[in-house]
Design a protein around this motif. Structure first.
Motif, mmCIF file in Angstrom:
data_model
loop_
_atom_site.group_PDB
_atom_site.id
_atom_site.type_symbol
_atom_site.label_atom_id
_atom_site.label_comp_id
_atom_site.label_asym_id
_atom_site.label_seq_id
_atom_site.Cartn_x
_atom_site.Cartn_y
_atom_site.Cartn_z
ATOM 1 N N ALA A 85 0.784 -1.236 0.000
ATOM 2 C CA ALA A 85 0.000 0.000 0.000
ATOM 3 C C ALA A 85 0.815 1.285 0.000
ATOM 4 N N ALA A 86 2.093 1.248 0.327
ATOM 5 C CA ALA A 86 2.878 2.479 0.466
ATOM 6 C C ALA A 86 3.031 3.188 -0.871
ATOM 7 N N ILE A 87 2.689 4.474 -0.905
ATOM 8 C CA ILE A 87 2.817 5.245 -2.146
ATOM 9 C C ILE A 87 4.280 5.425 -2.532
ATOM 10 N N GLU A 88 5.192 5.260 -1.570
ATOM 11 C CA GLU A 88 6.620 5.382 -1.881
ATOM 12 C C GLU A 88 7.056 4.408 -2.972
ATOM 13 N N LEU A 89 6.388 3.248 -3.058
ATOM 14 C CA LEU A 89 6.785 2.241 -4.051
ATOM 15 C C LEU A 89 6.090 2.442 -5.394
ATOM 16 N N ARG A 90 5.118 3.345 -5.457
ATOM 17 C CA ARG A 90 4.395 3.572 -6.711
ATOM 18 C C ARG A 90 5.354 4.144 -7.761
ATOM 19 N N HIS A 91 5.504 3.404 -8.852
ATOM 20 C CA HIS A 91 6.373 3.780 -9.978
ATOM 21 C C HIS A 91 7.841 3.883 -9.573
ATOM 22 N N ALA A 92 8.216 3.270 -8.435
ATOM 23 C CA ALA A 92 9.614 3.304 -7.996
ATOM 24 C C ALA A 92 10.401 2.209 -8.703
ATOM 25 N N PRO A 93 11.445 2.530 -9.455
ATOM 26 C CA PRO A 93 12.228 1.516 -10.172
ATOM 27 C C PRO A 93 13.205 0.812 -9.249
ATOM 28 N N PHE A 94 13.576 -0.409 -9.644
ATOM 29 C CA PHE A 94 14.592 -1.163 -8.908
ATOM 30 C C PHE A 94 15.802 -1.358 -9.802
ATOM 31 N N MET A 95 15.728 -2.315 -10.714
ATOM 32 C CA MET A 95 16.834 -2.553 -11.632
ATOM 33 C C MET A 95 16.321 -3.419 -12.783
ATOM 34 N N ILE A 140 12.573 -4.470 -13.758
ATOM 35 C CA ILE A 140 11.654 -4.076 -12.690
ATOM 36 C C ILE A 140 11.687 -2.553 -12.556
ATOM 37 N N ASN A 141 10.733 -1.890 -13.170
ATOM 38 C CA ASN A 141 10.687 -0.422 -13.158
ATOM 39 C C ASN A 141 9.543 0.131 -12.318
ATOM 40 N N ASP A 142 8.825 -0.735 -11.609
ATOM 41 C CA ASP A 142 7.732 -0.286 -10.746
ATOM 42 C C ASP A 142 7.545 -1.320 -9.636
ATOM 43 N N LEU A 143 7.994 -0.983 -8.432
ATOM 44 C CA LEU A 143 7.926 -1.929 -7.318
ATOM 45 C C LEU A 143 6.508 -2.116 -6.793
ATOM 46 N N SER A 144 5.562 -1.296 -7.239
ATOM 47 C CA SER A 144 4.175 -1.467 -6.817
ATOM 48 C C SER A 144 3.384 -2.331 -7.797
ATOM 49 N N ALA A 145 4.010 -2.720 -8.900
ATOM 50 C CA ALA A 145 3.344 -3.519 -9.930
ATOM 51 C C ALA A 145 3.980 -4.904 -10.008
ATOM 52 N N PRO A 146 3.275 -5.894 -10.562
ATOM 53 C CA PRO A 146 3.871 -7.225 -10.748
ATOM 54 C C PRO A 146 5.079 -7.162 -11.667
ATOM 55 N N ASP A 147 6.068 -8.009 -11.418
ATOM 56 C CA ASP A 147 7.253 -8.005 -12.274
ATOM 57 C C ASP A 147 6.964 -8.803 -13.546
ATOM 58 N N ARG A 148 7.297 -8.210 -14.658
ATOM 59 C CA ARG A 148 7.105 -8.846 -15.952
ATOM 60 C C ARG A 148 8.283 -8.495 -16.857
ATOM 61 N N LEU A 149 8.872 -9.518 -17.462
ATOM 62 C CA LEU A 149 9.944 -9.300 -18.438
ATOM 63 C C LEU A 149 9.345 -9.451 -19.823
ATOM 64 N N TRP A 150 9.295 -8.353 -20.563
ATOM 65 C CA TRP A 150 8.724 -8.363 -21.906
ATOM 66 C C TRP A 150 9.684 -9.088 -22.854
ATOM 67 N N ILE A 151 9.165 -10.042 -23.607
ATOM 68 C CA ILE A 151 10.018 -10.851 -24.481
ATOM 69 C C ILE A 151 9.694 -10.643 -25.957
ATOM 70 N N GLY A 152 8.996 -9.579 -26.278
ATOM 71 C CA GLY A 152 8.747 -9.251 -27.676
ATOM 72 C C GLY A 152 7.372 -9.625 -28.175
ATOM 73 N N PHE A 153 6.645 -10.466 -27.450
ATOM 74 C CA PHE A 153 5.276 -10.797 -27.852
ATOM 75 C C PHE A 153 4.444 -11.020 -26.596
#
Length: 549
Positions: free
Chosen positions: A443-453, A456-469
């Motif tokens: 719930a913390a707004i601090e993590l909203r749109h906060a990148p990691f590495m 993973i560019n948004d710690l408030s969203a599920p991690d997904r690695l885009w593979i082109g399709f």
């Protein structure tokens, strides 16, 4: 057997907690875009006679009405370093409100976060009326300036708006803005210029719709009308309003609309003796803050002051704002543990400047604090595993005499100085801290749109690695979640077990279950779980090596 029953009870409790949110909590419905739906939230005082009685304190109109738009009414733009607001002269409501420091989505081309989008005069929040919000005509104010611009954070500015109503009633509205705050002070001076007393029912009306920033994680948390009344946070599910209006009375600190990241609220200057009436649906909520019936004598006046807060639901900001606004940040049963963890998260961020690194540091700190008792629990489980052959013989020998079997087993535990629940107690102690951190990372707004590495560019969203399709349902590969599941499996393989074969097979499915449930959880929470698993694997490895030595 007893140890694993206790462990299974803990696991099931966890599954119930997060599984309920995952499967049963309905997502916030999308923001409706149907223009032309107006809400009766304006003053009809200019339609009253001087001695006419206003609407009763609870006589708020149940259905919206169409109010003709005044073509001569102008928009006043307020621009500060934190936000841009648009206020319309007709009714004086907030037509638009944009937060400059927050984006609507994490997309590269996303615009700033809009809390209020292009509202008509009767749909706009912050409408003051003298008939308890039941009117159908909006007074048109005259503003003393066309724009208010604050360049620096230390700047302040005012906007004065005046309206002359029927039968000698006049309103002077003064708004005060600050460049370094989301707070807006609003004062209404109501004057009776006639020779006879007038009865009025002052009220401030807020009309809100779900904020347009729903995400996979935020939609499982509360969003809707909330108020802090009689020193208690009251969150009302918007769906409940379709059945009947909700009325709250007493000492009102603030009322408005909140979700897990943002809030639009109004706080009266003095909170005693107010009435809040909530109406609407999941698509639109109407909140009326009533002052009650009051009499203004001839050639006299009364003032009604409020403080608006349209901004982020960030604990540090709200604590500075006052008016008990910080009470809007509520982490449930574990609030007393969660808020210190949020402070620690921000503390580590001051040095790392990366919330992903801050989560890792916080995880390490928690693990170090509990390292001694966890160490003791793991050793107890290791010792219990060594006793399993002896325990199996006792069960076989006294299978027809349970009382004797329990007596012999207790003697065995005392002889080898083993606590049968020693491996479970450390876990029980840590469970409240984990649930508290779980709520913070969700719930913390601090993590909203906060990148990691990396991906993973948004710690408030599920991690997904885009593979082109596109991958159906997943839309990408949840790399971090899969690593978390693999680490949990490895940890399970390394951990001593006293379970029988059937229980052991059941436990083998837990990593799969957790991986599935964590797929749509915030990547910040998954990161915590993954790092915690790695530290537990390290600890178990050290214990196993000591036992071999």
């Amino acid at each position: 057997m007893d140890l694993y029953r206790a462990f299974l009870a803990i696991v099931l409790s966890f599954l119930i907690l997060i599984g309920y949110q995952y499967f049963f909590v309905k997502p916030v419905p999308p923001q409706p875009q149907a223009p032309g739906q107006a809400t009766q939230a304006a003053s009809s005082a200019n339609q009253q006679t001087a001695g006419g009685a206003p609407a009763a304190a609870t006589g708020i109109a149940a259905t919206p009405s169409t109010v003709a738009v005044d073509p001569l009414a102008h928009d006043v733009t307020v621009d500060t370093p934190l936000y841009t607001a648009v206020i319309n002269e007709q009714g004086g409501g907030v037509k638009g409100f944009v937060l400059k420091s927050y984006r609507s989505t994490n997309a590269e081309d996303a615009g700033p976060m809009q809390l209020i989008i292009g509202k008509g005069p009767a749909d706009a929040p912050v409408l003051f009326s003298l008939d308890n919000g039941a009117g159908t005509v909006l007074p048109t104010y005259t503003a003393d300036k066309n724009a208010v611009t604050l360049t620096n954070q230390g700047d302040t500015g005012t906007l004065t708006m005046t309206a002359a109503l029927a039968d000698g009633i006049a309103i002077v509205r003064t708004l005060t803005f600050r460049g370094d705050s989301y707070l807006i002070n609003v004062e209404y001076k109501v004057s009776n210029t006639t020779d006879r007393p007038v009865q009025v029912s002052p009220a401030l009306t807020m009309v809100n719709e779900p904020f347009a920033h729903a995400s996979e994680t935020s939609k499982y948390l509360f969003a809707g009308p909330a108020a802090y009344v009689n020193e208690k946070l009251v969150e009302t599910k918007a769906k409940k309003l379709t059945e009947a209006p909700v009325v709250l009375q007493g000492k009102v600190s603030w009322t408005g609309y909140v979700d897990n990241y943002f809030m639009t609220t109004v706080a009266p200057a003095v909170g005693n003796g107010r009435t809040i009436t909530l109406q609407g649906s999941e698509q639109q909520v109407r909140t009326v803050l009533s002052e009650g019936i009051q009499t203004i004598g001839p050639h006299e006046g009364k003032s009604f002051a409020y403080t608006l807060y349209f901004g982020p639901k960030k604990l540090q900001v709200l604590q500075t704002a006052g008016s008990d606004l910080a009470k809007a940040v509520d982490f449930g049963w574990f609030d007393v543990l969660a808020k210190p963890m949020l402070w620690l998260l921000n503390f580590f961020h001051q040095f790392s400047h990366n919330y992903g690194v801050a989560i890792i540091l916080l995880t390490i700190l928690i693990k170090l604090i509990f390292w001694p008792i966890t160490q003791k629990g793991m050793k107890s489980m290791k010792n219990m595993q060594k006793l399993q052959p002896k325990i199996a013989k006792l069960r076989e020998r006294f299978k027809d005499d349970p009382a004797k079997m329990n007596q012999e087993m207790m003697t065995l535990y005392k002889t080898y100085k083993v606590n049968p629940v020693g491996g479970c107690l450390p876990m029980l102690i840590q469970i409240p801290f984990f649930f508290a951190l779980y709520r913070v990372l969700m719930a913390a707004i601090e993590l909203r749109h906060a990148p990691f590495m990396l991906w993973i560019n948004d710690l408030s969203a599920p991690d997904r690695l885009w593979i082109g399709f596109d991958i159906p349902y997943l839309h990408g590969i949840p790399i971090l979640t899969l690593l978390m599941g693999a680490s949990m499996y490895l940890q399970q393989k390394m951990t001593p077990t006293t379970a029988d074969p059937t229980q052991a097979r059941i436990m083998q499915f837990l990593p799969i279950v957790f991986t599935f449930m964590f797929i749509n959880f915030a990547s910040g929470l998954v990161l915590y779980w993954f790092v915690n698993n790695l530290l537990s694997i390290l600890q178990q490895y050290l214990i196993n090596r000591q036992n071999k030595a």
